[in-house]
Design a protein around this motif. Structure first.
Motif, mmCIF file in Angstrom:
data_model
loop_
_atom_site.group_PDB
_atom_site.id
_atom_site.type_symbol
_atom_site.label_atom_id
_atom_site.label_comp_id
_atom_site.label_asym_id
_atom_site.label_seq_id
_atom_site.Cartn_x
_atom_site.Cartn_y
_atom_site.Cartn_z
ATOM 1 N N PHE A 161 -65.383 -29.473 -24.565
ATOM 2 C CA PHE A 161 -65.890 -30.475 -25.495
ATOM 3 C C PHE A 161 -66.960 -31.354 -24.859
ATOM 4 N N LEU A 162 -67.855 -31.835 -25.703
ATOM 5 C CA LEU A 162 -68.620 -33.034 -25.426
ATOM 6 C C LEU A 162 -67.911 -34.179 -26.140
ATOM 7 N N LEU A 163 -68.029 -35.379 -25.576
ATOM 8 C CA LEU A 163 -67.575 -36.581 -26.260
ATOM 9 C C LEU A 163 -68.803 -37.430 -26.535
ATOM 10 N N GLY A 164 -69.052 -37.698 -27.812
ATOM 11 C CA GLY A 164 -70.236 -38.439 -28.209
ATOM 12 C C GLY A 164 -69.900 -39.827 -28.703
ATOM 13 N N HIS A 190 -74.007 -36.315 -18.697
ATOM 14 C CA HIS A 190 -73.821 -35.045 -18.006
ATOM 15 C C HIS A 190 -73.567 -33.919 -19.012
ATOM 16 N N GLY A 191 -74.377 -32.879 -18.921
ATOM 17 C CA GLY A 191 -74.188 -31.721 -19.786
ATOM 18 C C GLY A 191 -74.806 -31.844 -21.155
ATOM 19 N N VAL A 205 -78.672 -44.696 -32.113
ATOM 20 C CA VAL A 205 -78.719 -44.675 -30.656
ATOM 21 C C VAL A 205 -77.415 -44.083 -30.158
ATOM 22 N N GLY A 206 -77.495 -42.971 -29.433
ATOM 23 C CA GLY A 206 -76.260 -42.315 -29.039
ATOM 24 C C GLY A 206 -76.366 -41.573 -27.729
ATOM 25 N N ILE A 207 -75.231 -41.135 -27.256
ATOM 26 C CA ILE A 207 -75.137 -40.426 -25.980
ATOM 27 C C ILE A 207 -73.884 -39.559 -26.017
ATOM 28 N N ALA A 208 -73.920 -38.443 -25.292
ATOM 29 C CA ALA A 208 -72.739 -37.585 -25.198
ATOM 30 C C ALA A 208 -72.639 -37.020 -23.794
ATOM 31 N N GLN A 209 -71.409 -36.805 -23.350
ATOM 32 C CA GLN A 209 -71.142 -36.231 -22.036
ATOM 33 C C GLN A 209 -70.100 -35.135 -22.158
ATOM 34 N N PRO A 212 -64.437 -34.022 -18.674
ATOM 35 C CA PRO A 212 -63.671 -35.264 -18.836
ATOM 36 C C PRO A 212 -64.483 -36.549 -18.675
ATOM 37 N N ARG A 213 -65.789 -36.464 -18.405
ATOM 38 C CA ARG A 213 -66.591 -37.687 -18.336
ATOM 39 C C ARG A 213 -66.737 -38.296 -19.726
ATOM 40 N N LYS A 214 -66.799 -39.615 -19.776
ATOM 41 C CA LYS A 214 -66.879 -40.299 -21.057
ATOM 42 C C LYS A 214 -68.198 -41.062 -21.175
ATOM 43 N N PRO A 215 -68.778 -41.078 -22.370
ATOM 44 C CA PRO A 215 -70.075 -41.742 -22.539
ATOM 45 C C PRO A 215 -69.940 -43.266 -22.506
ATOM 46 N N ASP A 216 -70.918 -43.903 -21.862
ATOM 47 C CA ASP A 216 -70.980 -45.362 -21.810
ATOM 48 C C ASP A 216 -72.237 -45.777 -22.565
ATOM 49 N N ILE A 217 -72.077 -46.039 -23.853
ATOM 50 C CA ILE A 217 -73.250 -46.320 -24.673
ATOM 51 C C ILE A 217 -73.887 -47.658 -24.289
#
Length: 354
Positions: A161-164, A190-191, A205-209, A212-217
């Protein structure tokens, strides 16, 4: 017990497209959706690619057209990518979901909101759902990346998974309201990548990783303060969710239970785009089920086994990007002709379903 020919678990893009196609053909279809109403609690950015806009009628007042891409390296060096005949549509995603729900209901689908799929089991020739509250001939699992239908019927599960995370801003003025701003940064995203894009009445405005890394918007917004002026911007809404990027799950069907959309993993491992595949294959499954129920012949799962995308090349490209593209290399090559050519192919290439 309520009996129906087809029961669909999940009222996202895939489930609604399938329900509409079935209802238009006169098939008795019931859709269960856990949300209290369409369009609330969204998890997707709602970006539509040109191929999807060409295939499906999407109301213009719910969209905004974007044609260019500005691709930033971690150092904020950038390359501008353009295609004369390509575009993306940002959407009022809650409004779009309400539209799709209304269209399915008008076609004759029975959509029951505030009623999640909870459990299912086979009972002879039929399938019992939610402790015998519903009975159906076919059960379609369109209930998201972590599908309970898949779990109940021993089907394949998404594992990568990505987490967005995304925020909608009002008052954020962009240098070019016709550009999709993408940011490559393996520390923050990452990724995958971060993005800023003009939406319908807002800026997204968004970000995804890659888990197990989590996005820090908040960290991403702080980084973007050197590119955009956030001083007058205010957050209007936030959303986030899982994006499966492992490709088609195996098995995606067993007897008369079939997975669809994110549940089946038919999301591009490279771009993380899944709206077009959800709508496209949702419609196809509805049409295929209709033919099967009325005429017999090839089982719908066999049809999908031939045409569902496997994404082998995109999975290989994703793995290469995750492991072979450190930030220093991205800084060095972002404006290079070969890199911009590859990036243009990723953003603008036709035949995205494969």
């Amino acid at each position: 017990m309520s009996s129906t020919d087809i029961l669909i678990a999940g009222g996202g893009f895939a489930g609604l497209a399938c329900a509409k196609a079935l209802a238009e053909a006169g098939i008795d279809v019931t859709l269960l959706e856990r949300k209290k109403a369409p369009g609330i609690g969204m998890h997707t950015t709602g970006i539509i690619v040109k191929e999807c806009a060409d295939e499906f009628a999407i109301p213009e007042h719910l969209t905004r057209r974007v044609t260019d891409v500005r691709l930033y390296a971690p150092s904020l060096r950038f390359a501008d990518l353009k295609s004369p005949d390509y575009f993306f549509l940002t959407t009022d995603t809650p409004g779009l979901m309400r539209h799709l729900s209304d269209e399915a209901i008008k076609a004759g689908a029975n959509i029951i909101y505030d009623t999640p799929y909870e459990s299912g089991k086979r009972q002879g020739e039929t399938i019992s759902v939610n402790n015998s509250a519903f009975s159906c001939k076919f059960l379609i699992g369109a209930d998201g990346p972590r599908s309970r239908v898949a779990d109940d019927f021993a089907l394949g599960q998404n594992t990568r998974f990505l987490l967005g995370a995304e925020a909608e801003y009002v008052g954020l003025n962009l240098p070019d309201n016709n550009a999709f701003y993408c940011f490559l940064d393996q520390k923050l995203a990452h990724g995958y990548l971060g993005w800023v894009i003009p939406g319908v009445g807002v800026a997204q405005v968004g970000i995804a990783q890659r888990l197990p890394r989590k996005p820090d918007i908040d960290a991403f917004v702080a980084r973007m303060s050197g590119v955009f002026d956030f001083s007058q911007a205010k957050v209007a809404a936030r959303r986030g969710g899982l994006i499966p990027v492992g490709g088609l799950v195996k098995p995606f069907a067993r007897d008369n239970v079939i997975l669809l959309g994110d549940s089946a993993g038919i999301v591009s491992p490279l771009t993380a785009g899944g709206i077009h595949t959800a709508l496209h294959y949702g419609k196809i499954l509805g049409e295929t089920l209709t033919f099967y129920l009325r005429n017999g012949g090839e089982h719908p799962a066999s049809v999908l086994a031939r045409i569902y995308p496997r994404f082998y090349l995109k999975q290989a490209l994703r793995k290469s990007y995750e492991t072979l593209a450190p930030d220093w290399l991205l800084d060095a090559i972002v404006t290079h002709f070969l890199f911009t050519t590859l990036a243009s192919t990723v953003f603008f290439k036709k035949k995205r379903l494969k």
